[in-house]
Design an enzyme around this catalytic site. Sequence first.
Site, PDB file in Angstrom:
ATOM      1  N   GLU A  13      30.256  -7.947   9.117  1.00  0.00           N
ATOM      2  CA  GLU A  13      29.400  -7.446   8.655  1.00  0.00           C
ATOM      3  C   GLU A  13      28.294  -6.492   8.926  1.00  0.00           C
ATOM      4  O   GLU A  13      27.170  -6.841   9.994  1.00  0.00           O
ATOM      5  CB  GLU A  13      28.308  -9.002   8.823  1.00  0.00           C
ATOM      6  CG  GLU A  13      27.595  -9.469   8.035  1.00  0.00           C
ATOM      7  CD  GLU A  13      26.545  -9.974   7.195  1.00  0.00           C
ATOM      8  OE1 GLU A  13      25.367 -10.725   7.748  1.00  0.00           O
ATOM      9  OE2 GLU A  13      27.323 -11.333   8.106  1.00  0.00           O
ATOM     10  N   GLU A  59      26.634 -19.324  -5.787  1.00  0.00           N
ATOM     11  CA  GLU A  59      27.820 -18.116  -4.928  1.00  0.00           C
ATOM     12  C   GLU A  59      29.186 -17.296  -6.332  1.00  0.00           C
ATOM     13  O   GLU A  59      29.251 -17.021  -6.369  1.00  0.00           O
ATOM     14  CB  GLU A  59      28.022 -18.457  -3.704  1.00  0.00           C
ATOM     15  CG  GLU A  59      27.312 -19.795  -2.879  1.00  0.00           C
ATOM     16  CD  GLU A  59      26.404 -18.703  -2.285  1.00  0.00           C
ATOM     17  OE1 GLU A  59      26.466 -18.081  -1.598  1.00  0.00           O
ATOM     18  OE2 GLU A  59      25.779 -19.495  -1.594  1.00  0.00           O
ATOM     19  N   HIS A 106      16.697 -17.466   0.435  1.00  0.00           N
ATOM     20  CA  HIS A 106      16.183 -18.200   2.201  1.00  0.00           C
ATOM     21  C   HIS A 106      15.152 -18.686   2.282  1.00  0.00           C
ATOM     22  O   HIS A 106      15.041 -19.368   2.389  1.00  0.00           O
ATOM     23  CB  HIS A 106      17.036 -17.259   2.628  1.00  0.00           C
ATOM     24  CG  HIS A 106      18.449 -18.139   3.224  1.00  0.00           C
ATOM     25  ND1 HIS A 106      19.489 -16.811   3.406  1.00  0.00           N
ATOM     26  CD2 HIS A 106      19.434 -18.315   2.782  1.00  0.00           C
ATOM     27  CE1 HIS A 106      20.850 -16.744   3.729  1.00  0.00           C
ATOM     28  NE2 HIS A 106      20.290 -18.154   3.354  1.00  0.00           N
ATOM     29  N   HIS A 139      20.008 -13.697  -1.574  1.00  0.00           N
ATOM     30  CA  HIS A 139      19.675 -14.640  -0.565  1.00  0.00           C
ATOM     31  C   HIS A 139      18.422 -14.324   0.468  1.00  0.00           C
ATOM     32  O   HIS A 139      18.065 -15.325   1.346  1.00  0.00           O
ATOM     33  CB  HIS A 139      21.450 -14.804   0.041  1.00  0.00           C
ATOM     34  CG  HIS A 139      21.812 -15.019   0.049  1.00  0.00           C
ATOM     35  ND1 HIS A 139      23.184 -15.548  -1.230  1.00  0.00           N
ATOM     36  CD2 HIS A 139      22.218 -16.835   1.005  1.00  0.00           C
ATOM     37  CE1 HIS A 139      23.320 -16.407  -1.055  1.00  0.00           C
ATOM     38  NE2 HIS A 139      23.516 -17.284   0.123  1.00  0.00           N
ATOM     39  N   ARG A 184      29.583  -6.225   4.238  1.00  0.00           N
ATOM     40  CA  ARG A 184      29.402  -7.533   3.899  1.00  0.00           C
ATOM     41  C   ARG A 184      28.113  -8.560   3.930  1.00  0.00           C
ATOM     42  O   ARG A 184      27.923  -9.335   3.276  1.00  0.00           O
ATOM     43  CB  ARG A 184      29.854  -8.161   5.295  1.00  0.00           C
ATOM     44  CG  ARG A 184      30.319  -9.814   4.944  1.00  0.00           C
ATOM     45  CD  ARG A 184      31.170 -10.148   6.228  1.00  0.00           C
ATOM     46  NE  ARG A 184      31.114 -11.983   6.416  1.00  0.00           N
ATOM     47  CZ  ARG A 184      31.726 -12.768   7.237  1.00  0.00           C
ATOM     48  NH1 ARG A 184      32.872 -12.136   7.807  1.00  0.00           N
ATOM     49  NH2 ARG A 184      31.614 -13.583   7.744  1.00  0.00           N
ATOM     50  N   HIS A 229      20.388 -25.098  -1.139  1.00  0.00           N
ATOM     51  CA  HIS A 229      20.758 -23.843  -1.133  1.00  0.00           C
ATOM     52  C   HIS A 229      20.938 -22.620  -2.194  1.00  0.00           C
ATOM     53  O   HIS A 229      21.087 -22.132  -2.870  1.00  0.00           O
ATOM     54  CB  HIS A 229      21.857 -23.634   0.251  1.00  0.00           C
ATOM     55  CG  HIS A 229      22.498 -22.294   0.082  1.00  0.00           C
ATOM     56  ND1 HIS A 229      21.484 -21.073   1.046  1.00  0.00           N
ATOM     57  CD2 HIS A 229      23.303 -21.160  -0.385  1.00  0.00           C
ATOM     58  CE1 HIS A 229      22.675 -20.733   0.859  1.00  0.00           C
ATOM     59  NE2 HIS A 229      23.462 -20.394   0.389  1.00  0.00           N
ATOM     60  N   ASN A 265      24.983 -11.194   0.946  1.00  0.00           N
ATOM     61  CA  ASN A 265      23.977 -11.359   1.199  1.00  0.00           C
ATOM     62  C   ASN A 265      22.854 -11.490  -0.772  1.00  0.00           C
ATOM     63  O   ASN A 265      21.715 -11.808  -0.225  1.00  0.00           O
ATOM     64  CB  ASN A 265      22.684 -10.816   2.107  1.00  0.00           C
ATOM     65  CG  ASN A 265      22.260 -11.465   3.249  1.00  0.00           C
ATOM     66  OD1 ASN A 265      22.106 -13.133   2.799  1.00  0.00           O
ATOM     67  ND2 ASN A 265      20.649 -11.196   3.429  1.00  0.00           N
ATOM     68  N   LYS A 279      33.651 -17.662  10.269  1.00  0.00           N
ATOM     69  CA  LYS A 279      31.677 -17.999  10.870  1.00  0.00           C
ATOM     70  C   LYS A 279      31.979 -19.181  10.647  1.00  0.00           C
ATOM     71  O   LYS A 279      32.808 -19.985  10.285  1.00  0.00           O
ATOM     72  CB  LYS A 279      31.112 -17.949   9.340  1.00  0.00           C
ATOM     73  CG  LYS A 279      30.633 -16.101   9.845  1.00  0.00           C
ATOM     74  CD  LYS A 279      29.227 -15.771   9.190  1.00  0.00           C
ATOM     75  CE  LYS A 279      28.763 -14.188   8.779  1.00  0.00           C
ATOM     76  NZ  LYS A 279      27.593 -14.390   7.994  1.00  0.00           N
ATOM     77  N   LYS A 286      35.834 -12.679  -1.914  1.00  0.00           N
ATOM     78  CA  LYS A 286      35.131 -12.743  -1.138  1.00  0.00           C
ATOM     79  C   LYS A 286      36.148 -12.767   1.029  1.00  0.00           C
ATOM     80  O   LYS A 286      35.301 -12.138   1.014  1.00  0.00           O
ATOM     81  CB  LYS A 286      34.219 -14.852  -0.171  1.00  0.00           C
ATOM     82  CG  LYS A 286      33.986 -15.164   0.822  1.00  0.00           C
ATOM     83  CD  LYS A 286      33.073 -15.071   1.193  1.00  0.00           C
ATOM     84  CE  LYS A 286      32.007 -15.313   2.223  1.00  0.00           C
ATOM     85  NZ  LYS A 286      31.848 -15.838   2.930  1.00  0.00           N
ATOM     86  N   ARG A 297      39.209 -23.921  24.955  1.00  0.00           N
ATOM     87  CA  ARG A 297      38.708 -22.274  24.902  1.00  0.00           C
ATOM     88  C   ARG A 297      39.416 -21.692  23.907  1.00  0.00           C
ATOM     89  O   ARG A 297      39.849 -20.886  23.337  1.00  0.00           O
ATOM     90  CB  ARG A 297      39.459 -21.625  26.062  1.00  0.00           C
ATOM     91  CG  ARG A 297      38.461 -21.788  27.114  1.00  0.00           C
ATOM     92  CD  ARG A 297      38.296 -20.469  28.174  1.00  0.00           C
ATOM     93  NE  ARG A 297      38.250 -21.025  29.651  1.00  0.00           N
ATOM     94  CZ  ARG A 297      37.887 -21.769  30.240  1.00  0.00           C
ATOM     95  NH1 ARG A 297      39.256 -22.162  30.543  1.00  0.00           N
ATOM     96  NH2 ARG A 297      37.502 -21.450  31.458  1.00  0.00           N
TER      97      ARG A 297
HETATM   98 ZN    ZN Z   1      24.657 -19.175   0.041  1.00  0.00          ZN
END
Ligand code: ZN
Length: 347
Positions: free
Chosen positions: A216, A164, A231, A227, A220, A244, A224, A122, A206, A100
């Site tokens: 987010e 990035e 993406h 992206h 935040r 990426h 993106n 994340k 960041k 946990r």
């Molecule tokens: Zn990225």
Amino acid sequence: MGQLGPLATGLTGRAVIVTDTNVAPLYADAAVAALAGAGVAADVIDLPAGEASKCLTVYGEVMDRLLALKPAIDRGCLIVALGGGVVGDLAGFVAATALRGLDFINVPTTLLAAVDSSVGGKTGLDAAAGKNLIGAFHQPRAVLIDAATLGTLPAAELGNGLAECVKHGVIRDASLLDLIESSAAAIESADADVLADLIARNVAIKAAVVAADERESGQRAHLNFGHTIGHAIEAAGGFGGLSHGQAVSLGMVAAFSIAVGRKLVSQSDADRVRGILAALSLPVSFADTPSLPGEARQAGHLQEIMAHDKKARGGVVRFILPTSLGSVDIFDDVTADEVAAAVAALG
Ligand code: ZN
Ligand code: ADP
């Protein structure tokens, strides 16, 4: 790496290093030694290198190996993620869920992980239905970045992080773009001092964005930038497609072209960012990506993918567009025609 020991003390004197098969032979011994120097005994669990490891199967295997260790681990055991974003995401999720929740320290060894995935808490895995669909927010107790480890990183992996870095400059800090522009050659040759400075600047950006909006809901989303279309190009490219960073580079060029069309920024701003990306050996048009399949160049196909992105709310595709070099805004009204024109402009 020597600083890992002091960061790991204050727990029960036990750690498990999760790493991958490329990074283990390079840096696992140094990490074990650093921990031993602080009186922390460490086991090492390695997983196969590559994005394919970010899955429930490998997660299950790592978890079983962790829980099978003798003597059995307890809640005081520290997890150390030593590797790129794949290791950080998977080991972080193991830390979030084993018993946990265990403390973890992230030691990113790719530029992408250092400036991006290691900041923000994340963790997670890819699912059959899509990337990063399984996960948890689990903040590390520390992130330790040793720029010297980037010296062994393949050039293509460095490029992933550099995309990035350019993104961070565009969304928050034009002076970061100046730095990247003036030291592109030193960056590409992985000069450790220049990279350490670059990483510090990017982590600060960041971290500030994430701290202001951990879950987010607002700014935040600025992260993106590049992206949305990026993406889609990455996903449409499939295996043998783009990395990426390459996909995000094209996505940033496309976002600039939408912004120029809306007169949010000048053509010369767009050209300058394009020049910086090109100087970092990142693609700025489809001519730079000959292996990319035809359908990954078609606006209609890309829009289909964008509409199904988990970040598209109620079918509305959200764009982050530059409003000057160093600032962006959120736009929910970008039309299919604008996207088509931007994709067409990629060549
Ligand atoms: Zn990225
Ligand atoms: P990313 O950080 O780009 O999300 P990965 O965790 O998959 O992705 O790392 C990219 C690749 O680089 C993997 O093959 C990984 O084993 C390798 N790698 C990570 N760090 C280093 C390093 N410092 N030196 C050499 N190879 C590395």
